[in-house]
Enzyme design. Structure first.
Site, PDB file in Angstrom:
ATOM      1  N   CYS A   1       0.896  -1.392  -0.050  1.00 34.48           N
ATOM      2  CA  CYS A   1      -0.081   0.075  -0.109  1.00 34.48           C
ATOM      3  C   CYS A   1       0.761   1.398   0.013  1.00 34.48           C
ATOM      4  CB  CYS A   1      -0.877  -0.306   1.107  1.00 34.48           C
ATOM      5  SG  CYS A   1      -2.491   0.781   0.787  1.00 34.48           S
TER       6      CYS A   1
ATOM      7  N   HIS B   1      -3.579  -5.039   0.644  1.00 33.57           N
ATOM      8  CA  HIS B   1      -3.013  -5.609   1.799  1.00 33.57           C
ATOM      9  C   HIS B   1      -3.040  -7.316   2.009  1.00 33.57           C
ATOM     10  CE1 HIS B   1      -2.305  -1.697   3.723  1.00 33.57           C
ATOM     11  NE2 HIS B   1      -3.610  -1.450   3.347  1.00 33.57           N
TER      12      HIS B   1
ATOM     13  N   GLU C   1      -1.338  -9.119   3.384  1.00 27.23           N
ATOM     14  CA  GLU C   1      -1.061  -9.681   4.813  1.00 27.23           C
ATOM     15  C   GLU C   1      -2.538  -9.863   5.463  1.00 27.23           C
ATOM     16  OE1 GLU C   1      -0.585  -6.609   3.896  1.00 27.23           O
ATOM     17  OE2 GLU C   1      -1.139  -4.900   5.461  1.00 27.23           O
TER      18      GLU C   1
END
Ligand code: GLN
Length: 533
Positions: free
Chosen positions: A383, A509, A511
């Site tokens: 990001c 993202h 993650e």
């Protein structure tokens, strides 16, 4: 015949930070292992409608669900343990609940009654919980009451859960703390006794007590807790310090928690299968290799702000049979010339520049990215990290000396990163970002395509800025490759450098969607490449 649905309510005693969410998620994972459909719900007493406006310094990471809900990082724990996609309805905050009730009152929804916490608010809570169970066809609805018993904030949630027990079969689980006094080495059960009494005064008698502790409960302590808290000895469960949180389901299961819960809930046990999970946990416990990843960030003081990245690295590490150490990098020091980028990044096998907001430390991050690009160190920009990689490349390769993001310099002469058009008009702080799961179109023949193995993927977003379309041509001419973008648009979402072994930036993202049993492919490849260095 309608499905027999059961409920588990997990509450916390004495203090926060006991890992109640992890304990609850572990219970969920065990029951999933028995072939049951477990649907989690979390109550949070605060009056924020969601976590979008909360400072990660104070509250830890803001987790984003696929449907765009910004919530507590505990939802990340549930998704990582249960390998499921949660939705807005799985999170009930005080703010959301009160807003719902007040809106309903304004519409005349309470037929002239004076609207009260009991029964009106509590009824809405129960209705909500049951509806989620129904809609998701849950075998078990697993409810975690945020906060600590005795807080003013969660009192109405506890009252609702007491009432739920009158209507449904519920197992109440209390998480508590059993300290050991250093001098005499004696485990102290009195705090737990008082805590259970407090819970009982609210009309809830726990069926299980999970004890956080530094060492396993001694027989005497267990006896005391059982006797004074009115819970059979076998239903008092050890919750010791662990090497990795993913061990916890096994630790609970070895104590028979799964079977005991099923028996309390009068449910038949089905198959028990945790083999794959166990293998991954073994890899985490006894890895073959080890690497160090540098993570830059301004919230380095509070590691909770990057929980999902840490966990994604654990998942990818388990898949590569390798331990991933993290070196936190305070980029303000590079910026203020108190530290040299070479020194700071020494020993890093790979570098992650994570998401972030605002100017502090940004120039230091740009320095780190330049270093990674120059030295051929694997780099993953997430990001804000991707946006800064564009700034770095524009300045140092494409000759756009004044390139910047308008988030950092409003009057940047060469605004290579700028507000998304739909963001320019917005002033309201809640829900103003491009949020949640979106499709990404991956270009064939790129590293990104090699990693994903498909042309369309879904990823989670939380941003206001984007690569300024006016500069795309120039950046590409300079050698930067955009290998992913939003379908039918020119919002760039993945970048890479073809002549670097792993230099990848993503506007999303990854993650947030990595789980132990489904590590994210970008992280897997990033760790794999860092390992080879
Ligand atoms: N601040 C940047 C934006 O709003 C990046 C956000 C992020 O990293 N989550 O676009």
């Amino acid at each position: 015949m309608p499905k027999e649905r059961r409920f588990i309510v997990v509450v916390g005693s004495l203090m926060s930070g006991l890992g109640k969410g992890i304990a609850a998620a572990s219970i969920g994972r065990i029951l999933q292992g028995y072939g049951l459909n477990v649907v989690p719900i979390k109550f949070d007493g605060y009056l924020n409608v969601d976590c979008g406006t909360m400072n990660p310094f104070r509250h830890g990471e803001v987790f984003v669900l696929d449907d765009g809900t910004e919530c507590d990082m505990d939802f990340g724990t549930y998704e990582r343990f249960l390998n499921c996609d949660l939705k807005n309805k799985n999170s009930i905050t005080g703010g959301k609940l009160f807003r719902y009730v007040i809106d309903k009152e304004r519409r005349g929804g309470y037929l002239g009654y004076d609207v009260q916490i009991v029964p009106h608010l509590t009824k809405e809570i129960i209705k909500w919980v049951k509806k989620v169970g129904e809609d998701d066809d849950a075998d078990i609805v697993l409810i975690e009451v945020g906060g600590t018993v005795g807080d003013l904030e969660n009192g109405y949630f506890l009252e609702a859960m007491r009432q739920l027990g009158l209507q449904e079969r519920v197992a109440y689980v209390q998480v508590t703390y059993v300290p050991t006094m250093n001098v005499v080495g004696e485990q102290k059960t009195k705090p737990t006794q008082h805590a259970t009494r407090l819970l009982a005064s609210l009309g809830i008698q726990p069926h299980f007590i999970i004890c956080r502790e530094n060492e396993k409960l001694k027989a005497e302590a267990r006896k005391k807790i059982s006797m004074f808290c009115n819970v059979p000895e076998e239903a008092i469960i050890d919750d010791p310090d662990v090497q990795t949180i993913y061990e916890l389901p096994e630790i609970f299961e070895k104590q028979g928690l799964g079977k005991l819960l099923l028996s309390r809930l009068k449910m038949k046990s089905r198959k028990q299968d945790m083999k794959e999970w166990g293998k991954l946990v073994d890899n985490i416990r006894t890895p073959k290799e080890e690497i160090t990843i540098g993570i830059t960030g301004k919230y380095t003081a509070l590691k909770d702000s990057y929980v999902s990245i840490k966990e994604a690295l654990v998942h990818a590490g388990a898949r590569n049979d390798c331990k991933v150490n993290i070196k936190w990098i305070e980029t303000t020091e590079i910026e203020e010339k108190k530290a040299k980028v070479d020194d700071v990044l020494k020993g890093c096998d790979g570098i992650i520049v994570p998401g972030g907001f605002g100017e502090r430390g940004a120039e230091g991050k740009v320095e780190c990215i330049r270093h990674a690009r120059y030295k051929g160190i694997p780099f993953l920009g997430l990001c804000f990290g991707m946006q800064l990689a564009v700034v770095e490349y524009a300045r140092n390769v494409c000759g756009l000396k004044d390139a910047n993001s308008t988030e950092i310099d409003e009057n940047a002469k060469q605004p290579v990163i700028d507000l998304l058009p739909e963001q320019k008009m917005i002033t309201d702080k809640g829900a103003t970002m491009r949020l949640g799961g979106q499709d990404v179109e991956v270009k064939k023949g790129t590293l990104a395509y090699e990693i994903y193995g498909k042309e369309s993927v879904r990823e989670r977003f939380r941003h206001r800025y984007e690569v300024n379309p006016e500069y795309i041509e120039q950046l590409e001419a300079g050698g930067l490759m955009f290998s992913g973008k939003a379908p039918k648009s020119n919002i760039m979402q993945i970048l890479e450098l073809p002549n670097h072994k792993f230099f990848v930036g993503v506007q999303f993202h990854p993650e947030l969607s990595s789980r132990l049993e489904r590590a994210h492919p970008l992280f897997i490849k990033f760790v794999e490449t860092s390992l080879k260095k």
